[in-house]
Design an enzyme around this catalytic site. Structure first.
Site, PDB file in Angstrom:
ATOM      1  N   ASP A 145      43.210-102.959  92.699  1.00 55.24           N
ATOM      2  CA  ASP A 145      42.631-103.061  94.033  1.00 55.24           C
ATOM      3  C   ASP A 145      42.910-104.443  94.613  1.00 55.24           C
ATOM      4  O   ASP A 145      42.583-105.458  93.998  1.00 55.24           O
ATOM      5  CB  ASP A 145      41.130-102.802  93.986  1.00 55.24           C
ATOM      6  CG  ASP A 145      40.499-102.841  95.362  1.00 55.24           C
ATOM      7  OD1 ASP A 145      41.178-102.464  96.337  1.00 55.24           O
ATOM      8  OD2 ASP A 145      39.335-103.271  95.482  1.00 55.24           O
TER       9      ASP A 145
ATOM     10  N   ASP B 217      44.756-103.368 102.017  1.00 58.77           N
ATOM     11  CA  ASP B 217      43.766-102.631 101.237  1.00 58.77           C
ATOM     12  C   ASP B 217      44.458-101.481 100.510  1.00 58.77           C
ATOM     13  O   ASP B 217      44.860-100.492 101.119  1.00 58.77           O
ATOM     14  CB  ASP B 217      42.673-102.087 102.154  1.00 58.77           C
ATOM     15  CG  ASP B 217      41.476-101.550 101.380  1.00 58.77           C
ATOM     16  OD1 ASP B 217      41.625-101.260 100.180  1.00 58.77           O
ATOM     17  OD2 ASP B 217      40.392-101.436 101.979  1.00 58.77           O
TER      18      ASP B 217
END
Length: 920
Positions: free
Chosen positions: A805, A599
């Site tokens: 992301d 992440d």
């Protein structure tokens, strides 16, 4: 008998380099443990800038395509491999003995081109694009040649196109019409405008001397001869010439080499020749000393299928990494035979304990050789190593010796766990090199063998060198070793994932997109600065997002903790060998392996913590790790949590991570104790004192397919920040295009083939790095479709930049930009349209279409960084894999579909983001 290695002894060994093991204050033993299917290495090669080329195992599945298919599948038998390995060793020993006599006789030179099936090879380009036969007009590029790296020879040579008038005895090698054969790509010097034969009267010809000189041929052309192994009469011979050599596409090096017309090697048609890297004046290292400073390095990949591990590398020139990344030891040279690179081995440790062998046993030194397979040791040292290894492998069934060389072999059939002792080599000046697990066994046998007596030179073979970078600083008289920081990357639900538990129910597209919308809202909220402190009593405030979605995510497997105690969870005993009934020692079970989701937009890593009453557990139980610690509430680490802090229980710092979407759905919480333990990214990259959330409660789950989240954001708690002093606040990853493929995650440094990256500046957070620096942003300035730029001004993308992301699936664009992209895409997409699917409004019915024609889409970032997307990054479930923001004011988000097959570099220290296509 073994001796525990104390810190004092390391100092007495003269340590001036960082060491990589425990001292008396941290005396846990080094144990490598894996299940039977995982005896292969989890480490691989990570490189840096320089004149760079991929390096392969000769017969590996990723070996260059110029090798014949039969050569890739028909491997020599183990007996043949070991026989040839001994020939290589005999040759090196003879070279040393010749040096001691002060002469080099012609007759027994031999064995410089011995062919081993696992030899390291690279591809180079030889010659120029001009032809001498057609008026000097360009006719073809230089010829790509697959050459074996050889650190124990001096004269490079390649096969040249047969020229009967130039052939000595034996006859020239035959021409071939087989397009898959290396022989079909012979270098033809008549077709290169930059080739010339070295004249017999030139100093370069004189320099060949008695060892390589072979008289003068026709037209005053210097001749050479390099003996090869299969008989004293066999040789590679031909004309000594010069041309341009390209190790990578950016280089053109003037290069002198043997243009070979005849060889007698019976298994030598699958490579084009030898790239000699020895210390003599004829080698590539010496020829390029003025440009590259007599420095080179390489990393040989592990021998298991390379599609899982990737290739190794060869670098010509000084490393870009700081010297502290290496452990260094002096390079020793022989006075008359400058070819060989020698180091002084001082000791060997098994599971952190020194063998009872005096340094005098190693006094002859050890040669580093890229082509010898199995390391040779003085017999005194080998016997001590063998005894220590056998005592720690007593739980496994022994197998008969393999040949006369490998006498410590095992039958692992039916073994559920295979636990290998860790072996470390201690070189002069305290350079401690712990071997990768793939370097301990060779064909299920201990990968070492003894010399005839202690006076003979040791040889460090390529099995022990694999997965680590070996640096040869010839000018600085130093040898360095650097272990990598690379692990495979998986789709958590794919069959390649280590946590795969059978086919999981595929999430519906609607569910994937719903979760993706939650992620997008969170990213937009963070980008706008709307991140509030969580209440200890309420989980309904929008703090951060850790979605439960694992479909279309990226995960890696890491080890958490150190060796466990076999006692109950309530009792933590001494780490190391546990006492058995007979007083002997046996290894403890391993640190637990966890699959964690990567992440790049979160800061606090967390792992699910579960009490485990069994001897072997899949979950992480902190009470069974000797290096686990909970942070006290008054600790600086606890105070650093800020909005993630969740109070104090029994003087243990508590954390919480919560998400609540604006529509009231999607509530998810991870909470527990903020803690530290050792993290193992691979066997080469332990991270002691790793700070993470030990999660005791989660609302929502990963359905058993992942055990936590590896936060890679720019905040102080992330893995990136925690390892910045070691790995330079840099990492990269490549997302595979499907569940059945593997990508990779790499921590630290500039990755291999840096010249292949396109770079764009990394934008500072609008509130400054002192605010909330979690997100990685770049400035998207344009988009092209089939090479044509959209009619969208750069100012459209300026609001907030573009956030990269790893967990957002579908890329979000400003409304204006998306409208232009959609129109251009629809105009060029000839397939039948299908109804919209949620926010995906440009969909197609591709049933029955074997290979749809998909328009090429490229993203243009600041600095002219043009990133053309892979085909798999354009469509998602038959729809254009982009969606619009509500307006042009919200930042764009580059999702993971568009990043598939592209290596994405996040270089925080260098404030740049890089992209490299076709990386996985």
């Amino acid at each position: 008998m073994v001796i525990v290695l104390p810190l004092l002894l390391l100092l007495l060994l003269g340590s001036t380099s960082p060491t990589t093991w425990a001292t008396a204050d941290d005396e846990h033993e080094f144990i490598i443990i894996s299940d039977k299917s995982s005896l292969k290495s989890h480490a691989a090669c990570s490189a840096h800038r320089g004149t760079w080329a991929p390096l392969y195992r000769h017969h590996g599945p990723c070996s260059p395509s110029s090798l014949p298919p039969a050569a890739k599948t028909t491997k020599p038998s183990l007996a043949d491999l070991l026989r040839r390995d001994q020939l290589r060793v005999d040759h090196i020993h003879w070279r040393v003995s010749a040096d001691s006599r002060g002469s080099v006789d012609r007759k027994p030179v031999g064995f410089e081109a011995a062919h081993l099936h696992d030899e390291p090879v690279i591809q180079v380009t030889l010659g120029s694009a001009e032809s001498k036969t057609d008026g000097g007009q360009p006719s073809r590029r230089g010829v790509v040649q697959t050459v074996v790296l050889d650190t124990a020879s001096d004269l490079p040579w390649v096969r040249c196109a047969p020229r009967p008038s130039s052939c000595p005895v034996p006859p020239c090698h035959a021409e071939t019409a087989d397009p898959s054969s290396a022989a079909s790509a012979f270098f033809d010097p008549t077709r290169s405008g930059t080739y010339f034969a070295v004249a017999c009267s030139s100093p370069d010809c004189d320099q060949l001397g008695r060892l390589y000189g072979d008289g003068c041929g026709a037209d005053n052309q210097c001749r050479y001869r390099v003996p090869v192994p299969h008989s004293n009469a066999s040789s590679s011979s031909g004309t000594y010439g010069s041309d341009l050599l390209a190790v990578d596409p950016t280089t053109g090096i003037p290069f002198k080499f043997g243009c070979s017309h005849a060889e007698s090697d019976d298994d030598n048609t699958t490579t084009a020749g030898v790239l000699a890297l020895g210390g003599g004046p004829e080698s590539l290292v010496s020829q390029t000393a003025a440009s590259y400073g007599s420095v080179f390095s390489y990393c040989i990949p592990a021998a298991e299928p390379q599609r899982e591990r990737g290739s190794g590398f060869f670098v010509l020139g000084a490393p870009s990494l700081d010297v502290s990344a290496y452990v260094l030891t002096p390079m020793l040279r022989y006075q008359r035979v400058r070819t060989l690179y020698r180091v002084l081995l001082r000791a060997i440790a098994v599971d952190g304990q020194l063998l009872n062998v005096t340094p005098a046993a190693f006094a002859a030194g050890s040669v580093l050789d890229s082509r010898t397979a199995v390391t040779r040791l003085p017999p005194t040292a080998y016997q001590a190593l063998r005894d220590a290894f056998r005592s720690r492998m007593a739980m496994y069934r022994e197998a008969p010796p393999k040949g006369t060389l490998l006498d410590t072999c095992y039958d692992f059939a039916g073994a559920f766990f295979v636990m290998l002792p860790r072996i470390a080599l201690v070189f002069d000046r305290g350079a401690v090199v712990e071997l990768d697990r793939s370097a301990v066994l060779f064909h299920d046998c201990l990968a070492f063998a003894p010399n005839s007596d202690d006076r003979m030179l040791g040889i460090l073979g390529n099995v022990q060198q694999q997965t680590m970078e070996v640096l040869y600083n010839v000018a600085g008289d130093a040898v360095g070793f650097r272990r990598g920081a690379w692990v495979p990357l998986y789709r958590p639900l794919g069959p390649c994932s280590p946590s795969f538990r059978g086919a999981a129910a595929e999430a519906s597209l609607a569910d994937v997109l719903r979760q993706d919308r939650l992620r997008v809202r969170h990213i937009h909220r963070k980008a706008s600065g709307d991140v509030r402190r969580v209440s200890k009593r309420s989980h309904k405030e929008p703090v951060t997002v850790e979605e439960t979605q694992v479909h279309h995510q990226a995960a890696i497997s890491v080890g958490v903790g150190t060796e466990w105690s076999p006692s109950s969870a309530a009792e933590v005993t001494r780490v190391g060998p546990s006492a058995t009934d007979d007083g002997s020692s046996s290894p403890s079970p391993p640190a637990v392996s966890q699959t964690v989701v990567l992440d790049t937009a979160s800061d606090v890593p967390w792992v699910r913590c579960v009490a485990c009453p069994f001897a072997q557990c899949a979950d992480y139980d902190p009470t069974r790790s000797s290096t686990y610690a909970a942070f006290p509430c008054n600790s600086s680490a606890c105070k650093q949590l800020g909005r993630y802090a969740n109070g104090c229980i029994n003087n243990q710092c508590q954390y919480i991570i919560t998400v609540t979407s604006s529509d009231g759905g999607g509530d998810f919480t991870s909470s527990g104790t903020y803690s530290s333990d050792q993290l193992t990214i691979n066997s080469a990259s332990p991270v002691p004192g790793f700070r993470f959330g030990c999660s005791r409660a989660e609302q929502g789950s990963f359905d058993g397919q992942a055990g936590g989240v590896m936060a890679l954001g720019r905040g102080a708690q992330s893995l990136t920040a925690q390892t910045s002093s070691t790995f330079g606040a840099a990492f990269s990853y490549c997302l595979p295009p499907s569940d059945t493929a593997k990508g990779f995650f790499r921590l630290g440094g500039v990755p291999p083939g840096a010249y292949r990256f396109v770079m764009t500046p990394m934008l500072r957070d609008r509130r400054g790095d002192a605010g909330d620096p979690t997100l990685y942003r770049a400035l998207l300035v344009g988009i092209t479709v089939d090479g044509r730029a959209l009619n969208v001004g750069p100012d459209v993308f300026a609001a907030g930049g573009t956030v990269l992301d790893s967990r957002t699936v579908i890329t979000r664009l400003p409304l204006t930009a998306y409208g232009a992209l959609r129109a251009a895409f629809r105009d060029r997409m000839a397939h039948r349209a299908a109804p919209p699917r949620e926010e995906l409004d440009t969909c197609y019915d591709l049933r029955g279409v074997r290979r749809p024609r998909v328009p090429r889409v490229a993203l243009v970032f600041d600095g002219d960084a043009v990133v053309e997307l892979d085909r798999s990054g354009v469509l998602f479930d038959g729809c254009l894999a982009f969606a619009p923001n509500d307006d042009d004011a919200a930042p764009s988000i580059l999702g993971n579909v568009q990043l598939q097959t592209i290596e994405v570099l996040h270089d925080v220290g260098g404030r740049r983001i890089g992209f490299r296509r076709d990386a996985c």
